[in-house]
Every structure is written in structure tokens, then in C-alpha cells.
Design an enzyme around this catalytic site. Structure first.
Site, mmCIF file in Angstrom:
data_model
loop_
_atom_site.group_PDB
_atom_site.id
_atom_site.type_symbol
_atom_site.label_atom_id
_atom_site.label_comp_id
_atom_site.label_asym_id
_atom_site.label_seq_id
_atom_site.Cartn_x
_atom_site.Cartn_y
_atom_site.Cartn_z
ATOM 1 N N ARG A 132 57.320 40.422 49.500
ATOM 2 C CA ARG A 132 57.232 41.743 48.858
ATOM 3 C C ARG A 132 58.175 42.670 49.612
ATOM 4 O O ARG A 132 58.018 42.871 50.815
ATOM 5 C CB ARG A 132 55.801 42.279 48.913
ATOM 6 C CG ARG A 132 55.742 43.780 48.660
ATOM 7 C CD ARG A 132 54.343 44.300 48.472
ATOM 8 N NE ARG A 132 53.797 43.864 47.204
ATOM 9 C CZ ARG A 132 52.714 44.411 46.638
ATOM 10 N NH1 ARG A 132 52.091 45.412 47.230
ATOM 11 N NH2 ARG A 132 52.269 43.958 45.490
ATOM 12 N N HIS A 159 57.785 42.901 39.149
ATOM 13 C CA HIS A 159 56.510 42.434 39.717
ATOM 14 C C HIS A 159 56.008 41.289 38.825
ATOM 15 O O HIS A 159 55.018 41.419 38.106
ATOM 16 C CB HIS A 159 55.511 43.596 39.765
ATOM 17 C CG HIS A 159 54.329 43.352 40.657
ATOM 18 N ND1 HIS A 159 54.162 42.201 41.398
ATOM 19 C CD2 HIS A 159 53.229 44.126 40.930
ATOM 20 C CE1 HIS A 159 53.032 42.269 42.076
ATOM 21 N NE2 HIS A 159 52.450 43.419 41.814
ATOM 22 N N GLN A 162 52.199 39.915 38.872
ATOM 23 C CA GLN A 162 51.230 40.757 38.163
ATOM 24 C C GLN A 162 51.369 40.564 36.656
ATOM 25 O O GLN A 162 50.366 40.418 35.941
ATOM 26 C CB GLN A 162 51.442 42.222 38.536
ATOM 27 C CG GLN A 162 50.469 43.170 37.863
ATOM 28 C CD GLN A 162 49.060 43.077 38.413
ATOM 29 O OE1 GLN A 162 48.856 43.175 39.614
ATOM 30 N NE2 GLN A 162 48.066 42.892 37.547
ATOM 31 N N ASP A 255 50.414 52.408 35.158
ATOM 32 C CA ASP A 255 50.715 52.154 36.573
ATOM 33 C C ASP A 255 50.839 53.519 37.242
ATOM 34 O O ASP A 255 50.954 54.548 36.549
ATOM 35 C CB ASP A 255 52.030 51.353 36.684
ATOM 36 C CG ASP A 255 52.336 50.900 38.110
ATOM 37 O OD1 ASP A 255 51.464 51.047 38.998
ATOM 38 O OD2 ASP A 255 53.457 50.396 38.347
ATOM 39 N N CYS A 295 47.588 47.701 36.830
ATOM 40 C CA CYS A 295 47.808 46.701 37.885
ATOM 41 C C CYS A 295 47.053 47.044 39.160
ATOM 42 O O CYS A 295 46.812 46.173 39.980
ATOM 43 C CB CYS A 295 49.294 46.557 38.162
ATOM 44 S SG CYS A 295 50.083 48.124 38.620
ATOM 45 N N ARG A 323 44.862 37.699 39.451
ATOM 46 C CA ARG A 323 45.981 37.489 40.385
ATOM 47 C C ARG A 323 45.747 36.212 41.186
ATOM 48 O O ARG A 323 46.670 35.419 41.410
ATOM 49 C CB ARG A 323 46.107 38.681 41.345
ATOM 50 C CG ARG A 323 46.536 39.987 40.717
ATOM 51 C CD ARG A 323 47.960 39.937 40.234
ATOM 52 N NE ARG A 323 48.920 39.654 41.300
ATOM 53 C CZ ARG A 323 49.398 40.540 42.171
ATOM 54 N NH1 ARG A 323 49.033 41.809 42.083
ATOM 55 N NH2 ARG A 323 50.273 40.193 43.107
HETATM 56 N N1 NVA Z 1 54.695 50.291 40.604
HETATM 57 C C1 NVA Z 1 53.776 50.113 41.698
HETATM 58 C C2 NVA Z 1 53.072 48.800 41.577
HETATM 59 C C3 NVA Z 1 52.031 48.565 42.629
HETATM 60 C C4 NVA Z 1 51.381 47.224 42.494
HETATM 61 C C5 NVA Z 1 54.529 50.215 43.013
HETATM 62 O O1 NVA Z 1 55.604 49.635 43.114
HETATM 63 O O2 NVA Z 1 54.039 50.883 43.924
HETATM 64 N N1 CP Z 2 48.762 45.116 41.921
HETATM 65 C C1 CP Z 2 49.197 44.866 43.157
HETATM 66 O O1 CP Z 2 50.223 44.194 43.368
HETATM 67 O O2 CP Z 2 48.413 45.352 44.145
HETATM 68 P P1 CP Z 2 48.741 45.415 45.706
HETATM 69 O O3 CP Z 2 49.853 46.413 45.883
HETATM 70 O O4 CP Z 2 47.474 45.834 46.351
HETATM 71 O O5 CP Z 2 49.187 44.062 46.170
#
Ligand code: NVA
Ligand code: CP
Length: 335
Positions: A132, A159, A162, A255, A295, A323
Site C-alpha cells: 500500500r 484500490h 476493495q 468514499d 469501502c 475483504r
Molecule cells: N480513497 C480512500 C480509500 C480508503 C480505503 C483513501 O485513499 O484514503
Molecule cells: N477499505 C480499506 O482499504 O480500509 P483500510 O484503509 O482500513 O485498509
């Protein structure tokens, strides 16, 4: 009238026996990276979703498959996580393997070691890498220089884990994916929207994205999705009108308005995006059996009001659970 339960029962009674008896491991995706859903055919995505459903049914029936006995997954994080970290760690353990949490701050990456060298070194120790991070190109470079599968656990652009899990949730809740009418309102220039656009196009789901000017999805991603949609017949609508987007849809998705790394200028973002909030007034326009998806993490009273995310239409915790099952399927199939 809510007919979600009825739809769900129909899906679960059709095909669950076949899936529960299924061997979750096949060699078709062995060695593949999971960086973008666009790297997979419709058929391959469907195979992962079916494997995820089988994984879920088998663990719920008390059947513990351990196809990754003795294997190790390295998990690199340069951003925070609750769901991704814990579901990968629990998932690899349930499959018989071990997960190593690798904070990017504590790797030599932080002191300038290249992605390429890191990929070559990690390939000598590990059987798979989940990463990530911010820059999507870093994940592409990591995958290109690794001899083991690399799984994208979120970048600024995409992502896919997800979105894949969400396909499982939609299938379970509505009994189908193809032809489902799906809407997203809010920040459209966002990793979730991009992966959902690709997922919808690949799976023949109609997707509408409503965002204000300056927050619309990246044109390159829309172009990729439109290409995929040509093969499946999915319809894609990008609009600035949230009511037009949600009219008659079966799924409404939200989101956060400020994704990780975008904290600067947050107040202005919130003001611009407020007309795109999912609330009771907007919900008047959806299909009577529509579900609400997110998500997570969520910010109540920003992108969605509490009465929606905590109401009977919300399936957000089923999404979070899925997930685990979907990522176990990805790991079992690629590693
Ligand atoms: N769009 C959000 C998704 C979190 C799972 C982010 O990147 O923070
Ligand atoms: N939805 C998601 O990816 O959550 P986290 O940021 O907690 O991993």
C-alpha cells in the site's frame, strides 16, 4: 419495500453447495501480479470472485484449507490501514502461511534504496508481496522487478482489492453483477472510483459517477473503462448531477472526501462536495431495494449521513468482511 433479504437468500441457495465443495486452488493465475483489475479478463475476475465465495463458505463450514503452508507474504505499508492490514494478515495465516508487516519507514527504501533492488531482494525471501503506497508507478515497478506475485493494497490511483471484494458483496446481495445499476457520488478523482469504473466495465455493470468539476475521474481511467465496456455492454456515465446519477440505481457507493495524502485544503474540499452527500433526500431517488456501500473508513455527516450508513440499506460491514475472503482467494490463486 426492502427485498434485499429475499434476493440474498435466492443467491445463497443457488450454487452455494457447488462452491463449498470446490477446491479453492487452481493454477490458472499462479505467479500473476494483482495490480489492476484491468490486467484480468472478465472470466478471470469472475473466477476470483467465485473462489472468494467458496473460501467464505468453506471457512464458515469449519473447513480450514491451508494451500499456502510454509509460504510468507511481505506486507509493505507507507499509509495507514485497518482493514487491509488485518484482513491480509489473518488471511495468509488462515491459508497456512505467515504475514510479515513491513513499515516502509523501517525499510532501507526510506533511505533511498531503489524499488528495483528492494523487489529483487524481497523475491529471494518471500513468496508474495502486498503493498500500500502513494505512487501507483512504484507498485508497477515493484511488480516488474519481482519474481513473486505483487498485490496492490491501494495506491493514489487504484484500490483493486476493495473493488474485487465489492463485486462479491454485490453478487451476494443482489444475486447478480451483470446489468446491476450502480452509482457513486462524491470525489470521483479517487482510487476507489477508478477501480470501481474498471470493475464495472469488465463485469458489465452500469456505473454512474457524480462529482463536481475538478473532482471527476481521471480521463485515462475513463477511457480504459470505456474500452472494457465495449466488450461487456456496461454503460458509463460521468456527470455533475447526483440526482441523475442515483435515479433508479440498485447500489449507491461512497468514499471519504479526503483520501490519504490529500489533507491539505480539506475544508474547501468538504464545502465543494457537500451537495454530493448521500442522505435521505438523495435516497428518495434510488431503487426501493437499493443497498448502500462504502469501502470504509467513513466520516458520518460528510460523504454520508448516519441514518443511511447505519440504516437497513447499508451493507458496509459485509463489505469489510469480504475483504478477508476475496484476498484469501487472490493469495491462494496467485501464490
Ligand atoms: N480513497 C480512500 C480509500 C480508503 C480505503 C483513501 O485513499 O484514503
Ligand atoms: N477499505 C480499506 O482499504 O480500509 P483500510 O484503509 O482500513 O485498509
Amino acid at each position: 419495500m426492502w427485498d434485499i433479504r429475499k434476493r440474498r437468500i435466492r443467491m445463497i441457495t443457488t450454487g452455494s453447495r457447488r462452491l463449498k465443495g470446490r477446491n479453492i486452488v487452481s493454477n490458472i493465475l499462479k505467479g500473476r501480479d494483482f495490480v489492476s483489475l484491468n490486467d484480468f479478463t472478465t472470466e478471470e475476475i469472475w473466477q476470483i470472485v467465485e473462489a472468494a465465495r467458496a473460501v467464505k463458505l468453506r471457512i464458515r463450514a469449519g473447513l480450514l484449507d491451508r494451500p499456502l503452508e510454509g509460504k510468507t507474504l511481505g506486507m509493505i505499508f507507507t499509509k495507514p490501514s485497518t482493514r487491509t492490514r488485518i484482513s491480509f494478515e489473518v488471511g495468509i495465516w488462515q491459508l497456512g502461511g505467515v504475514g510479515l508487516f513491513l513499515s516502509a519507514d523501517e525499510l532501507q527504501l526510506r533511505r533511498g534504496e531503489t524499488i528495483e533492488d528492494t523487489a529483487r531482494v524481497l523475491s529471494r525471501y518471500l513468496d508474495g508481496i502486498m503493498i500500500r503506497t502513494y505512487d501507483h508507478q512504484d507498485v508497477v515497478d515493484l511488480a516488474a522487478n519481482s519474481t513473486i506475485p505483487v498485490i496492490n493494497g491501494l495506491t493514489d490511483l487504484l484500490h483493486p482489492c476493495q473493488a474485487l471484494s465489492d463485486l462479491l458483496t454485490i453478487w451476494e446481495k443482489l444475486g447478480r453483477v451483470r446489468g446491476v445499476k450502480f452509482a457513486f457520488t462524491g470525489d470521483g478523482n479517487n482510487n476507489m472510483v477508478h477501480s470501481l469504473l474498471i470493475a464495472a466495465a469488465k463485469m458489465g455493470m452500469d456505473i454512474r459517477v457524480a462529482s463536481p468539476e475538478g473532482f471527476q475521474p481521471q480521463p485515462e481511467i475513463v477511457r480504459v473503462a470505456e474500452q472494457g465496456a465495449e466488450e461487456t455492454g456496461a454503460r458509463i456515465m460521468i456527470t455533475d448531477d447526483p440526482i441523475e446519477a442515483v435515479r433508479g440505481v440498485e447500489v449507491v457507493y461512497a468514499d471519504v472526501w479526503t483520501s490519504m495524502g490529500q489533507e491539505e485544503g480539506e475544508d474547501e474540499r468538504l464545502n465543494t462536495l457537500m451537495p454530493y452527500q448521500i442522505n435521505r433526500a438523495l435516497w428518495q431517488h434510488v431503487d426501493p431495494g437499493a443497498i448502500f456501500m462504502h469501502c470504509l473508513p467513513a466520516h458520518r455527516e460528510e460523504e454520508v449521513t448516519a441514518d443511511i450508513i447505519d440504516g437497513p440499506m447499508s451493507v458496509v460491514f459485509d463489505q469489510a468482511e469480504n475483504r478477508l475472503h476475496a484476498q484469501k482467494a487472490i493469495m491462494a490463486l496467485t501464490m
